[in-house]
Write an enzyme that holds these catalytic residues in place. Structure first.
Site, short mmCIF file in Angstrom:
data_model
loop_
_atom_site.label_atom_id
_atom_site.label_comp_id
_atom_site.label_asym_id
_atom_site.label_seq_id
_atom_site.Cartn_x
_atom_site.Cartn_y
_atom_site.Cartn_z
N ASP A 94 0.59 -1.21 -0.21
CA ASP A 94 0.32 -0.31 -0.20
C ASP A 94 0.97 1.03 0.14
O ASP A 94 0.08 3.25 -0.45
CB ASP A 94 -0.66 0.31 1.53
CG ASP A 94 -2.10 -0.72 0.36
OD1 ASP A 94 -2.35 -1.44 0.12
OD2 ASP A 94 -2.92 -0.62 2.05
N HIS A 136 -4.93 9.50 5.85
CA HIS A 136 -4.82 7.96 6.54
C HIS A 136 -2.64 7.75 7.40
O HIS A 136 -2.35 6.99 7.58
CB HIS A 136 -3.85 6.83 5.78
CG HIS A 136 -5.66 6.49 5.48
ND1 HIS A 136 -6.76 5.97 5.81
CD2 HIS A 136 -6.55 5.77 4.10
CE1 HIS A 136 -7.79 5.47 5.21
NE2 HIS A 136 -7.25 5.51 3.85
N GLY A 144 -2.44 2.88 3.58
CA GLY A 144 -3.45 2.94 2.34
C GLY A 144 -2.27 4.12 2.11
O GLY A 144 -3.61 5.30 0.84
N ASP A 171 -14.90 10.31 1.46
CA ASP A 171 -13.91 9.66 0.79
C ASP A 171 -13.72 8.37 1.53
O ASP A 171 -15.13 7.98 2.27
CB ASP A 171 -12.36 9.01 1.98
CG ASP A 171 -11.28 8.80 0.78
OD1 ASP A 171 -10.59 8.81 -0.21
OD2 ASP A 171 -11.30 7.33 1.30
N HIS A 173 -13.34 5.07 2.47
CA HIS A 173 -12.49 5.23 3.76
C HIS A 173 -12.27 5.57 4.49
O HIS A 173 -12.49 7.01 4.69
CB HIS A 173 -10.96 4.04 3.18
CG HIS A 173 -10.63 3.71 2.15
ND1 HIS A 173 -10.35 4.25 0.83
CD2 HIS A 173 -10.08 2.75 1.98
CE1 HIS A 173 -10.40 3.19 -0.01
NE2 HIS A 173 -10.48 2.51 1.00
N ASP A 260 -13.95 7.22 -4.49
CA ASP A 260 -13.45 5.78 -4.31
C ASP A 260 -15.06 5.40 -3.65
O ASP A 260 -15.44 4.53 -3.31
CB ASP A 260 -12.69 4.99 -3.43
CG ASP A 260 -12.11 5.97 -1.73
OD1 ASP A 260 -13.16 7.04 -1.97
OD2 ASP A 260 -10.73 5.75 -1.44
N TYR A 299 -10.89 5.57 -7.38
CA TYR A 299 -9.13 4.26 -8.24
C TYR A 299 -10.17 4.02 -9.33
O TYR A 299 -8.82 3.58 -9.51
CB TYR A 299 -9.73 2.99 -7.16
CG TYR A 299 -8.48 3.61 -6.13
CD1 TYR A 299 -7.91 4.11 -6.01
CD2 TYR A 299 -8.91 4.05 -4.91
CE1 TYR A 299 -6.74 4.91 -4.77
CE2 TYR A 299 -8.47 4.26 -3.77
CZ TYR A 299 -6.88 5.00 -3.59
OH TYR A 299 -7.31 5.53 -3.00
ZN LIG Z 1 -9.85 6.10 0.24
#
Ligand SMILES: [Zn+2]
Length: 378
Positions: A94, A136, A144, A171, A173, A260, A299
């Site tokens: 990652d 992150h 990440g 996002d 995440h 994402d 992505y």
């Molecule tokens: Zn993300």
């Protein structure tokens, strides 16, 4: 209102650095967004400009990151990768090692910090750093695809100037390291809407993570089930997030606009269209406060670029009703949707909707029970 002073942060230098082949993170998205905007004429006029900001200095990076960690990134680039570096997350799938990684991270950090300063000086009302949003990265950990946490650095600039900051992260995440950085503070509220940690990296961001000490009630997490669709997302935003945002009454908003969460993203499992983020930004703009927006994940490159161009237009107050006209597949480098920047309406299966709705209701209930009372909301 389309007279907001808006700044798009970008330097052609950034396009020269990319993550290694096979890594899903694509740095070309920012430049492609700019190309799209230019070809649509959404960057003209005296109120909107592109600025290439300075790279963050070592001292600036050390405001959040540990010196030994920054050294480890530099050394990794030179091929020196001791076990300590690996334990800091450097050299993992990652967070791979690649040429220019330190400079790229420092550029992203410098850009978001510059955006914060432009807002503080009144030079800008809206700033977008599509090359930022590395939520992150921890003080001494890469994770990440993130090495330097530009979001934390920018928020620190604003907090030092005694601003009340609201960080809204859409996002897909969880914005884990931004949350941790400010977990004990009550002059910044971090609000992350993300796919649940039960099904997605980084496995955190549950409803009961609400802050500690005087920060209790100022970390807000809205985990979402697989298959979350537009109407469900907008409902939980309106019923759980918006009352908190309004009550907190920020001076400045920092937003992470990772794309994402869009349907079809190869790394996540939500079922959203970019129309949802248009609606959310319009709600945010009603607060009439400056907005520092960053990029983040995303992505599916084409969908991300198209959505960032759309969201920039909305942030600028550009009426988006006619944006589809005249746009073709050549400019957007795709042939599968010639209808402009907005996504088509997506239909969800009724059975999935019921499952999603039940979980959304549960999360709304918990947030209203656990977080609202800290803000005298019911
Ligand atoms: Zn993300």
């Amino acid at each position: 209102m389309n007279d907001r002073k808006a700044v798009f942060l970008f330097s052609p230098e950034w396009d020269k650095i990319n993550y290694p082949q096979g890594c899903p993170f694509d740095t070309s998205r920012a430049g492609k967004t700019l190309t799209t905007l230019k070809s649509m004429g959404i960057l003209g006029g005296s109120h909107r400009k592109v600025v290439a900001p300075a790279v963050a200095t070592r001292a600036e990076l050390e405001r959040f990151h540990r010196p030994e960690y920054l050294d480890a990134i530099k050394n990794a680039e030179k091929g020196i990768l001791p076990p300590e570096a690996f334990s800091m997350g450097i050299g993992t799938p990652d967070c791979p090692v690649f040429k220019g990684m330190y400079d790229y991270a420092a550029m992203a950090g410098g850009a978001s910090m510059a955006g914060a300063r432009m807002i503080l000086s009144g030079e800008a009302d809206i700033v977008f750093n599509p090359s930022g949003g590395f939520h992150h990265a921890g003080p001494a950990s890469a994770s990440g695809f993130c090495y330097v946490n530009d979001v934390v650095l920018a928020a620190m600039e604003l907090l030092d100037a005694k601003k009340r900051v609201l960080f809204l992260d859409v996002d897909v995440h969880h914005g884990d390291s931004v949350q941790s950085a400010f977990y004990e503070r009550n002059d910044i509220m971090t609000l992350s809407m993300h796919e649940s940690g039960k099904t997605l990296y980084p496995g955190t961001g549950f409803e009961d993570e609400i802050g500690t000490g005087k920060g209790e009630g100022y970390s807000v997490n809205i985990p979402l089930p697989v298959g979350t669709y537009d109407a469900a997302y907008k409902r939980i935003f309106k019923e759980a997030a918006l009352p908190l945002i309004r009550k907190f009454a920020p001076d400045v908003l920092v937003m992470e606009l990772g794309m994402d969460a869009l349907s079809g993203d190869p790394l996540a499992h939500l079922h959203l269209t970019n129309n949802t983020f248009v609606d959310i930004i319009k709600e945010i703009l009603k607060l009439e406060k400056p907005v520092l927006a960053t990029g983040g994940g995303g992505y599916n490159v084409e969908a991300t670029v198209r959505s960032w161009a759309l969201l920039w237009s909305v942030l600028c107050g550009e009426d988006d009703h006619d944006m589809g006209i005249g746009l073709g597949g050549v400019m957007l480098e795709t042939t599968d949707w010639l209808g402009g920047l907005r996504d088509r309406v997506l239909i969800s299966d009724a059975g999935i909707r019921d499952t999603v709705d039940a979980d959304i209701n549960r999360v709304i209930h918990i947030i209203r029970e656990k977080v609202f009372p800290y803000h005298s909301l019911r």
